[in-house]
Design a protein around this motif. Structure first.
Motif, PDB file in Angstrom:
ATOM      1  N   PRO A   1      -1.802 -14.677   7.062  1.00  0.00           N
ATOM      2  CA  PRO A   1      -0.576 -14.593   7.861  1.00  0.00           C
ATOM      3  C   PRO A   1      -0.025 -13.174   8.007  1.00  0.00           C
ATOM      4  CG  PRO A   1      -0.384 -16.307   6.172  1.00  0.00           C
ATOM      5  CD  PRO A   1      -1.679 -15.596   5.944  1.00  0.00           C
ATOM      6  N   PHE A   2      -0.197 -12.339   6.984  1.00  0.00           N
ATOM      7  CA  PHE A   2       0.355 -10.986   7.072  1.00  0.00           C
ATOM      8  C   PHE A   2      -0.435 -10.119   8.040  1.00  0.00           C
ATOM      9  CE2 PHE A   2      -2.294 -11.430   3.330  1.00  0.00           C
ATOM     10  CZ  PHE A   2      -3.092 -10.284   3.296  1.00  0.00           C
ATOM     11  N   GLY A   3      -1.558 -10.615   8.554  1.00  0.00           N
ATOM     12  CA  GLY A   3      -2.304  -9.898   9.585  1.00  0.00           C
ATOM     13  C   GLY A   3      -1.520  -9.766  10.875  1.00  0.00           C
ATOM     14  N   LYS A   4      -0.578 -10.667  11.077  1.00  0.00           N
ATOM     15  CA  LYS A   4       0.239 -10.616  12.289  1.00  0.00           C
ATOM     16  C   LYS A   4       1.355  -9.582  12.192  1.00  0.00           C
ATOM     17  CE  LYS A   4      -0.736 -15.419  13.522  1.00  0.00           C
ATOM     18  NZ  LYS A   4      -2.087 -15.218  13.102  1.00  0.00           N
ATOM     19  N   THR A   5       1.704  -9.167  10.974  1.00  0.00           N
ATOM     20  CA  THR A   5       2.867  -8.300  10.807  1.00  0.00           C
ATOM     21  C   THR A   5       2.579  -6.919  10.228  1.00  0.00           C
ATOM     22  OG1 THR A   5       3.296  -9.279   8.633  1.00  0.00           O
ATOM     23  CG2 THR A   5       4.434 -10.261  10.534  1.00  0.00           C
ATOM     24  N   ILE A   6       1.445  -6.736   9.569  1.00  0.00           N
ATOM     25  CA  ILE A   6       1.184  -5.429   8.969  1.00  0.00           C
ATOM     26  C   ILE A   6       1.119  -4.364  10.066  1.00  0.00           C
ATOM     27  CG2 ILE A   6      -1.350  -5.708   8.982  1.00  0.00           C
ATOM     28  CD1 ILE A   6      -1.299  -4.170   6.238  1.00  0.00           C
ATOM     29  N   PRO A   7       1.800  -3.240   9.887  1.00  0.00           N
ATOM     30  CA  PRO A   7       1.720  -2.190  10.900  1.00  0.00           C
ATOM     31  C   PRO A   7       0.297  -1.629  10.994  1.00  0.00           C
ATOM     32  CG  PRO A   7       3.599  -1.827   9.445  1.00  0.00           C
ATOM     33  CD  PRO A   7       2.772  -2.920   8.835  1.00  0.00           C
ATOM     34  N   ILE A   8      -0.206  -1.532  12.210  1.00  0.00           N
ATOM     35  CA  ILE A   8      -1.506  -0.912  12.471  1.00  0.00           C
ATOM     36  C   ILE A   8      -1.259   0.286  13.375  1.00  0.00           C
ATOM     37  CG2 ILE A   8      -3.830  -1.165  13.396  1.00  0.00           C
ATOM     38  CD1 ILE A   8      -3.614  -4.183  12.902  1.00  0.00           C
ATOM     39  N   ILE A   9      -1.688   1.448  12.896  1.00  0.00           N
ATOM     40  CA  ILE A   9      -1.460   2.697  13.613  1.00  0.00           C
ATOM     41  C   ILE A   9      -2.797   3.254  14.071  1.00  0.00           C
ATOM     42  CG2 ILE A   9      -0.536   5.037  13.452  1.00  0.00           C
ATOM     43  CD1 ILE A   9       1.221   3.888  11.085  1.00  0.00           C
TER      44      ILE A   9
ATOM     45  N   ASP B   1       1.008  -7.749   0.825  1.00  0.00           N
ATOM     46  CA  ASP B   1       1.744  -6.568   0.361  1.00  0.00           C
ATOM     47  C   ASP B   1       0.888  -5.557  -0.408  1.00  0.00           C
ATOM     48  OD1 ASP B   1       4.117  -7.551   1.500  1.00  0.00           O
ATOM     49  OD2 ASP B   1       4.568  -8.688  -0.315  1.00  0.00           O
ATOM     50  N   GLN B   2      -0.429  -5.751  -0.442  1.00  0.00           N
ATOM     51  CA  GLN B   2      -1.282  -4.746  -1.091  1.00  0.00           C
ATOM     52  C   GLN B   2      -1.259  -3.443  -0.305  1.00  0.00           C
ATOM     53  OE1 GLN B   2      -5.213  -6.142  -2.082  1.00  0.00           O
ATOM     54  NE2 GLN B   2      -5.994  -4.080  -2.434  1.00  0.00           N
ATOM     55  N   TYR B   3      -1.191  -3.562   1.018  1.00  0.00           N
ATOM     56  CA  TYR B   3      -1.147  -2.389   1.887  1.00  0.00           C
ATOM     57  C   TYR B   3       0.146  -2.410   2.691  1.00  0.00           C
ATOM     58  CZ  TYR B   3      -6.118  -2.222   0.808  1.00  0.00           C
ATOM     59  OH  TYR B   3      -7.324  -2.179   0.155  1.00  0.00           O
ATOM     60  N   ASP B   4       0.714  -1.223   2.867  1.00  0.00           N
ATOM     61  CA  ASP B   4       1.922  -1.105   3.681  1.00  0.00           C
ATOM     62  C   ASP B   4       1.602  -0.961   5.158  1.00  0.00           C
ATOM     63  OD1 ASP B   4       4.063  -1.008   1.585  1.00  0.00           O
ATOM     64  OD2 ASP B   4       2.791   0.635   0.888  1.00  0.00           O
TER      65      ASP B   4
ATOM     66  N   MET C   1       3.543   4.488  -0.941  1.00  0.00           N
ATOM     67  CA  MET C   1       2.925   3.601   0.043  1.00  0.00           C
ATOM     68  C   MET C   1       1.418   3.510  -0.202  1.00  0.00           C
ATOM     69  SD  MET C   1       4.925   4.372   3.580  1.00  0.00           S
ATOM     70  CE  MET C   1       5.003   2.702   4.175  1.00  0.00           C
ATOM     71  N   HIS C   2       0.846   2.388   0.236  1.00  0.00           N
ATOM     72  CA  HIS C   2      -0.585   2.140   0.099  1.00  0.00           C
ATOM     73  C   HIS C   2      -1.142   1.824   1.483  1.00  0.00           C
ATOM     74  CE1 HIS C   2       0.050   2.035  -4.190  1.00  0.00           C
ATOM     75  NE2 HIS C   2       1.037   1.182  -3.983  1.00  0.00           N
ATOM     76  N   PHE C   3      -2.127   2.607   1.897  1.00  0.00           N
ATOM     77  CA  PHE C   3      -2.700   2.467   3.231  1.00  0.00           C
ATOM     78  C   PHE C   3      -4.135   1.984   3.168  1.00  0.00           C
ATOM     79  CE2 PHE C   3       0.650   5.601   3.712  1.00  0.00           C
ATOM     80  CZ  PHE C   3       1.260   5.236   4.896  1.00  0.00           C
ATOM     81  N   LEU C   4      -4.490   1.131   4.110  1.00  0.00           N
ATOM     82  CA  LEU C   4      -5.879   0.778   4.363  1.00  0.00           C
ATOM     83  C   LEU C   4      -6.270   1.612   5.572  1.00  0.00           C
ATOM     84  CD1 LEU C   4      -8.407  -0.919   3.866  1.00  0.00           C
ATOM     85  CD2 LEU C   4      -7.374  -2.716   5.298  1.00  0.00           C
ATOM     86  N   CYS C   5      -7.294   2.438   5.418  1.00  0.00           N
ATOM     87  CA  CYS C   5      -7.661   3.386   6.463  1.00  0.00           C
ATOM     88  C   CYS C   5      -9.076   3.156   6.963  1.00  0.00           C
ATOM     89  CB  CYS C   5      -7.560   4.816   5.939  1.00  0.00           C
ATOM     90  SG  CYS C   5      -5.952   5.239   5.252  1.00  0.00           S
ATOM     91  N   ALA C   6      -9.254   3.343   8.248  1.00  0.00           N
ATOM     92  CA  ALA C   6     -10.576   3.300   8.862  1.00  0.00           C
ATOM     93  C   ALA C   6     -10.848   4.689   9.423  1.00  0.00           C
ATOM     94  CB  ALA C   6     -10.606   2.271   9.976  1.00  0.00           C
ATOM     95  N   GLU C   7     -11.852   5.355   8.866  1.00  0.00           N
ATOM     96  CA  GLU C   7     -12.217   6.705   9.324  1.00  0.00           C
ATOM     97  C   GLU C   7     -13.691   6.922   9.017  1.00  0.00           C
ATOM     98  OE1 GLU C   7     -12.753   9.733  11.015  1.00  0.00           O
ATOM     99  OE2 GLU C   7     -10.572   9.533  11.029  1.00  0.00           O
ATOM    100  N   ASP C   8     -14.487   7.141  10.053  1.00  0.00           N
ATOM    101  CA  ASP C   8     -15.931   7.287   9.857  1.00  0.00           C
ATOM    102  C   ASP C   8     -16.382   8.720   9.619  1.00  0.00           C
ATOM    103  OD1 ASP C   8     -15.317   7.761  12.647  1.00  0.00           O
ATOM    104  OD2 ASP C   8     -17.478   7.728  13.019  1.00  0.00           O
ATOM    105  N   ASN C   9     -15.522   9.681   9.877  1.00  0.00           N
ATOM    106  CA  ASN C   9     -15.876  11.082   9.668  1.00  0.00           C
ATOM    107  C   ASN C   9     -15.460  11.490   8.255  1.00  0.00           C
ATOM    108  OD1 ASN C   9     -14.976  14.058   9.651  1.00  0.00           O
ATOM    109  ND2 ASN C   9     -16.293  13.940  11.473  1.00  0.00           N
ATOM    110  N   ASP C  10     -16.436  11.921   7.450  1.00  0.00           N
ATOM    111  CA  ASP C  10     -16.158  12.244   6.044  1.00  0.00           C
ATOM    112  C   ASP C  10     -15.108  13.331   5.880  1.00  0.00           C
ATOM    113  OD1 ASP C  10     -17.985  10.356   5.184  1.00  0.00           O
ATOM    114  OD2 ASP C  10     -19.619  11.790   4.924  1.00  0.00           O
TER     115      ASP C  10
END
Length: 137
Positions: A86-94, A57-60, A12-21
């Motif tokens: 369009p995939f902004g409506k369906t990509i899982p965001i956790i 499909d670049q990110y799961d 799997m490939h994740f796009l992550c948002a995390e500000d703490n190193d």
């Protein structure tokens, strides 16, 4: 320890948002150990920009820290959901947050997030979350 290739996270490939190193490094290591890869952005604005520049499909999934500088995770999630892509409506965001109160879960849902997991991220909870999200699609 579970083998990498047997993990739901493997490949799997994740796009992550995390500000703490430190949290970002822990997240990257946990995903690497399970055969997953990630791109980590340090604020919500960067995550939205990375999403806008991505291929379908670049990110799961997107793992979204809620409290970040520049743009918080709620606003970043809203922008992904209303993206020209369009995939902004369906990509899982956790949502990833230390806040686990009912109102936090509701706020995450209202912002367009599909799930809510607490920090520190537990790999078993992340796997269960991904299984649940993938089964519902």
């Amino acid at each position: 320890m579970e083998e990498t290739k047997g993990s739901i996270l493997n490949g799997m490939h994740f796009l992550c948002a995390e500000d703490n190193d430190l949290n970002a490094e822990i997240l990257r290591s946990m995903l690497d150990l399970k055969g997953a890869s990630c791109v980590i952005c340090s604020n919500g604005k960067q995550v939205v920009e990375a999403f806008e520049e991505s291929e379908p499909d670049q990110y799961d999934a997107v793992l979204m820290d809620v409290q970040m500088p520049v743009m918080n995770g709620y606003e970043a999630s809203r922008r992904i959901r209303t993206s020209r892509r369009p995939f902004g409506k369906t990509i899982p965001i956790i949502a990833m947050t230390a806040n686990a109160f009912a109102e936090d879960i509701v706020r995450s849902s209202e912002a367009g997030m599909d799930a809510h997991i607490t920090k520190p991220i537990d790999e078993n909870k992340l796997k269960e979350c991904m299984l649940r999200l993938l089964a519902s699609r």
